[in-house]
Design an enzyme around this catalytic site. Sequence first.
Site, PDB file in Angstrom:
ATOM      1  N   CYS A 191      14.175   9.671   0.972  1.00 42.47           N
ATOM      2  CA  CYS A 191      15.130   9.085  -0.019  1.00 42.47           C
ATOM      3  C   CYS A 191      14.317   7.755  -0.415  1.00 42.47           C
ATOM      4  O   CYS A 191      13.373   7.333  -0.244  1.00 42.47           O
ATOM      5  CB  CYS A 191      16.267   8.546   1.360  1.00 42.47           C
ATOM      6  SG  CYS A 191      16.747   9.652   2.363  1.00 42.47           S
ATOM      7  N   MET A 192      15.434   6.900  -1.275  1.00 41.00           N
ATOM      8  CA  MET A 192      14.717   5.765  -1.744  1.00 41.00           C
ATOM      9  C   MET A 192      14.127   4.599  -0.874  1.00 41.00           C
ATOM     10  O   MET A 192      13.118   3.994  -0.854  1.00 41.00           O
ATOM     11  CB  MET A 192      15.914   5.059  -2.607  1.00 41.00           C
ATOM     12  CG  MET A 192      15.403   4.093  -3.589  1.00 41.00           C
ATOM     13  SD  MET A 192      16.593   3.124  -4.558  1.00 41.00           S
ATOM     14  CE  MET A 192      16.965   4.248  -5.569  1.00 41.00           C
TER      15      MET A 192
ATOM     16  N   TYR B  81      18.971  14.497   1.607  1.00 39.19           N
ATOM     17  CA  TYR B  81      19.673  14.886   0.252  1.00 39.19           C
ATOM     18  C   TYR B  81      19.391  16.354  -0.034  1.00 39.19           C
ATOM     19  O   TYR B  81      18.142  16.570   0.092  1.00 39.19           O
ATOM     20  CB  TYR B  81      19.101  13.835  -0.883  1.00 39.19           C
ATOM     21  CG  TYR B  81      19.761  12.462  -0.814  1.00 39.19           C
ATOM     22  CD1 TYR B  81      21.052  12.268  -0.869  1.00 39.19           C
ATOM     23  CD2 TYR B  81      18.971  11.505  -0.605  1.00 39.19           C
ATOM     24  CE1 TYR B  81      21.734  11.202  -1.008  1.00 39.19           C
ATOM     25  CE2 TYR B  81      19.244  10.198  -0.786  1.00 39.19           C
ATOM     26  CZ  TYR B  81      20.716   9.969  -0.743  1.00 39.19           C
ATOM     27  OH  TYR B  81      21.219   8.782  -0.700  1.00 39.19           O
TER      28      TYR B  81
ATOM     29  N   ARG C 123     -19.429  -3.691 -12.092  1.00 34.72           N
ATOM     30  CA  ARG C 123     -18.182  -3.901 -11.763  1.00 34.72           C
ATOM     31  C   ARG C 123     -17.592  -2.866 -10.657  1.00 34.72           C
ATOM     32  O   ARG C 123     -17.393  -1.782 -10.997  1.00 34.72           O
ATOM     33  CB  ARG C 123     -17.387  -3.390 -13.279  1.00 34.72           C
ATOM     34  CG  ARG C 123     -17.899  -4.228 -14.275  1.00 34.72           C
ATOM     35  CD  ARG C 123     -16.690  -3.716 -15.584  1.00 34.72           C
ATOM     36  NE  ARG C 123     -16.769  -2.443 -15.887  1.00 34.72           N
ATOM     37  CZ  ARG C 123     -17.636  -1.445 -16.683  1.00 34.72           C
ATOM     38  NH1 ARG C 123     -18.539  -2.216 -17.468  1.00 34.72           N
ATOM     39  NH2 ARG C 123     -17.421  -0.251 -16.941  1.00 34.72           N
TER      40      ARG C 123
ATOM     41  N   LYS D 128      -7.970  -5.539 -10.487  1.00 35.35           N
ATOM     42  CA  LYS D 128      -6.702  -5.161 -11.169  1.00 35.35           C
ATOM     43  C   LYS D 128      -5.612  -4.779 -10.379  1.00 35.35           C
ATOM     44  O   LYS D 128      -5.890  -4.147  -9.500  1.00 35.35           O
ATOM     45  CB  LYS D 128      -7.167  -4.514 -12.536  1.00 35.35           C
ATOM     46  CG  LYS D 128      -7.688  -3.236 -12.010  1.00 35.35           C
ATOM     47  CD  LYS D 128      -8.410  -2.514 -13.536  1.00 35.35           C
ATOM     48  CE  LYS D 128      -9.242  -1.276 -12.981  1.00 35.35           C
ATOM     49  NZ  LYS D 128      -8.590   0.041 -13.702  1.00 35.35           N
TER      50      LYS D 128
HETATM   51  N1  PLP Z   1     -14.544  -0.913 -15.055  1.00 33.63           N
HETATM   52  C1  PLP Z   1     -13.520  -0.266 -15.639  1.00 33.63           C
HETATM   53  C2  PLP Z   1     -13.614  -0.583 -17.410  1.00 33.63           C
HETATM   54  C3  PLP Z   1     -12.625   0.074 -15.456  1.00 33.63           C
HETATM   55  O1  PLP Z   1     -11.450   0.717 -15.933  1.00 33.63           O
HETATM   56  C4  PLP Z   1     -12.611   0.363 -13.899  1.00 33.63           C
HETATM   57  C5  PLP Z   1     -11.335   0.871 -13.068  1.00 33.63           C
HETATM   58  O2  PLP Z   1     -10.853   1.548 -13.685  1.00 33.63           O
HETATM   59  C6  PLP Z   1     -13.743  -0.226 -13.072  1.00 33.63           C
HETATM   60  C7  PLP Z   1     -14.689  -0.789 -13.743  1.00 33.63           C
HETATM   61  C8  PLP Z   1     -13.600  -0.092 -11.571  1.00 33.63           C
HETATM   62  O3  PLP Z   1     -13.997   1.155 -11.440  1.00 33.63           O
HETATM   63  P1  PLP Z   1     -14.031   1.652  -9.796  1.00 33.63           P
HETATM   64  O4  PLP Z   1     -12.572   1.099  -9.225  1.00 33.63           O
HETATM   65  O5  PLP Z   1     -13.961   3.212  -9.835  1.00 33.63           O
HETATM   66  O6  PLP Z   1     -15.118   0.984  -9.108  1.00 33.63           O
END
Ligand code: PLP
Length: 370
Positions: A312-313, A266, A221, A40
Amino acid sequence: MVKSIYRPTRITIHTEAIRENLRTVQEHLSADQSLFAVIKANGYGHGAVQVAKIAEEEGVAGFCVATIDEGIELREAGITLPVFILGLVDCAYLPIVSQYQLAIPVASTDWLKQAEQAYLKNPWDEPIAVHLAIETGMGRIGFIDSGEVKQAEVSLAQAEGFYLEGVFTHFATADQADATYWQEQKARFFETIAVLEAPRYIHVTNSATQLWHEPLGNLVRYGVAMYGLNPSSDALQPSYSLVPALSLTSQLVQVKQLPSESGVGYGHTYETTQDEWIGTVPIGYADGYVRKLQGFHVLVNGQFCEIVGRVCMDQLMIRLPADIPVGTTVTLIGTDGDKTISLQDIASYIGTIHYEVACLLSERLPREYE
Ligand code: PLP
């Protein structure tokens, strides 16, 4: 925001590091566990499609993203492995979820009723895989009551537009030394789902759970550790090595000697105290290199150089030890000689976590893969 390629500032992603991190975790999975790479937020700033392709080559079983759009990005890039969206989806978008064959979470009976209505009104072709989210202590999304969980399973068995593929929860403290709360969440999860016929996927394991807790469920995950980052910052040490995958470099675009008592940046927050060599680096807060990094350092020729004056930006200024040629590499994240600046060093300096620093690195920065 347009990607600025005609500028010497870029992110380099060391693909071998991601491969190594994936191979290492795969060696540590139990036999029944599948690995889903969490990509993500543009692969935590590392580039979602590129990381997905590497992870696919390394044999992951699927991906997790946060939004429908992130899932579509993967499908449009030719990724055919399962993609699970971690965030809740508005029922209005279910036809597109079906079209792109994305799996989604279900967190309440109300949502399920609405979703069933949506299907009856405007049926889609391919049934949608759903995973029941269980609220166990994160306070974010999920069913609390096991009666409702059972009811959801029963409704899904009859629903035409959906099928139950998984059940999951998310740990709030897997990266902490004290496992009490983690144990409570684990117990609550398995109590709540005891009413279910085992769905295909049971998943609770994020990077920190994988690194510091017992094997649980049959789908992992795996996010931040795949990018080589320690999920606990430095509070706990991983039992196997994680190789950071991201560096950020630029070059000096101007070097000048300013006399004593010259202002820099700045707000005139920095003034030279003697003749000082000041270098200008073309990166700023619009690149996600935030203003709070004033006073932090970068690496030039293997030496730390302080960021002087406000960021700065689009540019920042550093104090150099000598007259260093324009075009010399400036390392903002990564290693130069025997010194390293990590995402964690930046996070500690500005009082946040490396996850946030990586996600802040903006689309303006080209990402190169080597
Ligand atoms: N699962 C869920 C629901 C998450 O929100 C996240 C990350 O925020 C993950 C898995 C992965 O977590 P990590 O990056 O700590 O392995």
